[in-house]
Write a protein that holds these residues in place. Structure first.
Motif, PDB file in Angstrom:
ATOM      1  N   ILE A  61      -6.002  -3.248   3.582  1.00  0.00           N
ATOM      2  CA  ILE A  61      -5.532  -2.324   2.549  1.00  0.00           C
ATOM      3  C   ILE A  61      -6.596  -2.141   1.447  1.00  0.00           C
ATOM      4  CG2 ILE A  61      -3.075  -2.672   3.055  1.00  0.00           C
ATOM      5  CD1 ILE A  61      -2.858  -4.227   0.416  1.00  0.00           C
ATOM      6  N   ARG A  62      -7.453  -3.120   1.314  1.00  0.00           N
ATOM      7  CA  ARG A  62      -8.573  -2.978   0.361  1.00  0.00           C
ATOM      8  C   ARG A  62      -9.449  -1.788   0.781  1.00  0.00           C
ATOM      9  NH1 ARG A  62      -8.940  -3.404  -4.387  1.00  0.00           N
ATOM     10  NH2 ARG A  62     -10.157  -1.533  -4.221  1.00  0.00           N
ATOM     11  N   HIS A  97      -9.859   5.981  -0.102  1.00  0.00           N
ATOM     12  CA  HIS A  97      -9.201   6.971  -0.971  1.00  0.00           C
ATOM     13  C   HIS A  97     -10.032   7.228  -2.234  1.00  0.00           C
ATOM     14  CE1 HIS A  97      -5.626   6.347   1.542  1.00  0.00           C
ATOM     15  NE2 HIS A  97      -5.192   7.483   1.057  1.00  0.00           N
ATOM     16  N   ASP A  98     -10.536   6.136  -2.825  1.00  0.00           N
ATOM     17  CA  ASP A  98     -11.356   6.283  -4.044  1.00  0.00           C
ATOM     18  C   ASP A  98     -12.619   7.100  -3.744  1.00  0.00           C
ATOM     19  OD1 ASP A  98      -9.500   4.757  -5.311  1.00  0.00           O
ATOM     20  OD2 ASP A  98     -10.723   2.931  -5.427  1.00  0.00           O
ATOM     21  N   ILE A 102       0.837  -1.208   0.000  1.00  0.00           N
ATOM     22  CA  ILE A 102       0.000   0.000   0.000  1.00  0.00           C
ATOM     23  C   ILE A 102       0.875   1.262   0.000  1.00  0.00           C
ATOM     24  CG2 ILE A 102      -0.390   0.254   2.534  1.00  0.00           C
ATOM     25  CD1 ILE A 102      -3.174   0.507  -0.030  1.00  0.00           C
ATOM     26  N   THR A 135       3.301   5.974   6.186  1.00  0.00           N
ATOM     27  CA  THR A 135       2.306   4.912   6.363  1.00  0.00           C
ATOM     28  C   THR A 135       2.664   4.111   7.613  1.00  0.00           C
ATOM     29  OG1 THR A 135       3.698   3.511   5.003  1.00  0.00           O
ATOM     30  CG2 THR A 135       1.860   4.570   3.888  1.00  0.00           C
ATOM     31  N   ASP A 179       2.275   7.266  -6.901  1.00  0.00           N
ATOM     32  CA  ASP A 179       1.236   8.018  -7.610  1.00  0.00           C
ATOM     33  C   ASP A 179       1.385   9.523  -7.340  1.00  0.00           C
ATOM     34  OD1 ASP A 179      -1.054   9.201  -8.547  1.00  0.00           O
ATOM     35  OD2 ASP A 179      -2.385   7.575  -7.889  1.00  0.00           O
ATOM     36  N   LYS A 221      -7.854   1.559   0.121  1.00  0.00           N
ATOM     37  CA  LYS A 221      -8.033   2.003  -1.265  1.00  0.00           C
ATOM     38  C   LYS A 221      -9.456   2.492  -1.504  1.00  0.00           C
ATOM     39  CE  LYS A 221      -4.399  -0.704  -3.418  1.00  0.00           C
ATOM     40  NZ  LYS A 221      -4.050  -1.754  -4.383  1.00  0.00           N
ATOM     41  N   ASN A 222     -10.435   1.764  -0.940  1.00  0.00           N
ATOM     42  CA  ASN A 222     -11.838   2.178  -1.126  1.00  0.00           C
ATOM     43  C   ASN A 222     -12.083   3.571  -0.559  1.00  0.00           C
ATOM     44  OD1 ASN A 222     -12.449  -0.189  -2.367  1.00  0.00           O
ATOM     45  ND2 ASN A 222     -13.355  -1.155  -0.549  1.00  0.00           N
ATOM     46  N   PHE A 258       2.089   1.785  -3.499  1.00  0.00           N
ATOM     47  CA  PHE A 258       0.950   2.150  -4.346  1.00  0.00           C
ATOM     48  C   PHE A 258       0.715   3.671  -4.325  1.00  0.00           C
ATOM     49  CE2 PHE A 258      -3.613   2.823  -5.031  1.00  0.00           C
ATOM     50  CZ  PHE A 258      -3.793   2.149  -6.234  1.00  0.00           C
ATOM     51  N   TYR A 259       0.668   4.260  -3.130  1.00  0.00           N
ATOM     52  CA  TYR A 259       0.443   5.713  -3.042  1.00  0.00           C
ATOM     53  C   TYR A 259       1.724   6.510  -3.257  1.00  0.00           C
ATOM     54  CZ  TYR A 259      -4.303   4.649  -1.911  1.00  0.00           C
ATOM     55  OH  TYR A 259      -5.589   4.179  -2.005  1.00  0.00           O
TER      56      TYR A 259
END
Ligand SMILES: [Zn+2]
Length: 343
Positions: free
Chosen positions: A187-188, A194-195, A9, A27, A16, A191-192, A12-13
């Motif tokens: 971590i799912r 953040h989305d 995770i 984190t 980006d 992400k949700n 991932f960020y």
């Protein structure tokens, strides 16, 4: 397994640029006894398991029972020492300055980023009000204070007030003029959330920054480049030039430049300086730089030239690029604030 997910995770960020620039952000993951927080000097984009510091959660909790001096410097110094002492035995790395904040959030995974779109909201004059309308009880808004003990303490108080009121805890923390913290059990979910935040804000954006390139005369750029290099303190500097639709609008005159003149978030201060210099008349450039130095006790890292574009300076080519990235981030934030009532 969980540290592996923390690495996943984090990268991932970290990779980006719409979430993080210049190795910023941090984190963490916590289990019953320990919290693993990003160590200073590591970049999230390329972090490995050894980029995290293991801290004892009980030792961290004891910090809140201690009485620290009223003097800001002394207090932060002592709290930092206690933070260092809470490291698990054998740990030598330096935990991130925001570790205390990670530790007080109850969720297993915590991700802290500085997305330009979110900062469009956190830097707007109506930001707090709009955040409450958009995210209701899922989020708390924290006014701008220095990082470290005092910020963590403020959030700790806000969280307990929140818990009393709603009997639950928020998963989004918006830091005025800084960025956000998101916490979740997987971590799912991270992400949700953040989305959800980005998706919600996107719907509010009335005008996206337009970074399409704008033609500028090479001769003109060369001329200014040489004038900057002519200034004694800048003769060894690397210089990056950029112009685009938004820059053109910002360098139209002194008034239009006001929206990007000062740092919005700490990253801007660190990488682009306390003020971005605007040159109205090239004939006065040396004088303007001298006066900047008197005002700020340092040299400018960002020099904008009226009707031409922006030059960023660095000791290395890479650092002049990073300064440009942070200037462009400030510009994006300035544009996004327009959707939330202005800065
Ligand atoms: Zn931060």
């Amino acid at each position: 397994m969980s540290i592996k997910e923390l690495v996943e995770i984090s990268r991932f960020y970290g990779k980006d640029p719409s979430f993080l620039l210049a190795g910023g952000g941090n984190t963490s993951f916590k289990d019953e006894s320990y919290i693993y927080v990003k160590a200073s000097g590591f970049k999230l984009a390329s972090i490995e398991e050894d980029g995290f510091v293991k801290l004892d959660r009980n030792a961290l909790n004891r910090i809140w029972k201690k009485k620290y001096p009223v003097d800001v410097d002394l207090r932060e110094k002592q709290a930092l020492k206690d933070l260092m002492d809470s490291r698990a035995s054998g740990e030598t790395k330096r935990p991130s300055v925001e570790s205390l904040l990670h530790a007080i959030l109850p969720q297993k995974y915590v991700v802290h980023t500085h997305p330009a779109m979110v900062n469009g909201l956190t830097c707007s004059k109506n930001g707090r009000q709009i955040a409450e309308q958009l995210f209701h009880t899922r989020c708390i808004w924290v006014p701008s204070v220095n990082p470290g003990y005092i910020l963590a303490k403020l959030i700790k108080t806000r969280l307990s007030e929140y818990k009393k009121k709603y009997e639950s805890l928020p998963d989004i923390i918006l830091l005025e003029n800084h960025g956000m913290f998101v916490g979740a059990e997987t971590i799912r979910e991270i992400k949700n959330i953040h989305d959800f935040i980005i998706g919600t804000l996107k719907k509010q954006i009335v005008y996206e920054p337009d970074f399409s390139s704008v033609q500028v005369s090479k001769v003109e750029i060369e001329k200014i480049y040489n004038r900057i290099k002519n200034y004694p303190a800048f003769k060894d500097k690397y210089i990056t030039f950029e112009n685009n639709i938004e820059i053109s609008a910002a360098v139209k005159d002194n008034t239009s430049f006001q929206k990007v003149c000062y740092p919005y978030i700490p990253d801007h201060l660190v990488y682009a300086g306390p003020e971005m210099l605007f040159i109205e008349d090239l004939n006065n450039i040396e004088q303007d730089i001298d006066q900047y130095r008197e005002r700020n006790e340092c040299y400018p890292k960002v020099i904008a030239v009226k009707m031409t574009g922006v030059f960023t300076l660095g000791d290395k080519e890479e650092s002049s690029h990073i300064t440009m990235l942070l200037f462009l981030d400030a510009l994006k934030i300035a544009v996004y604030t327009e959707s939330f009532g202005g800065y």
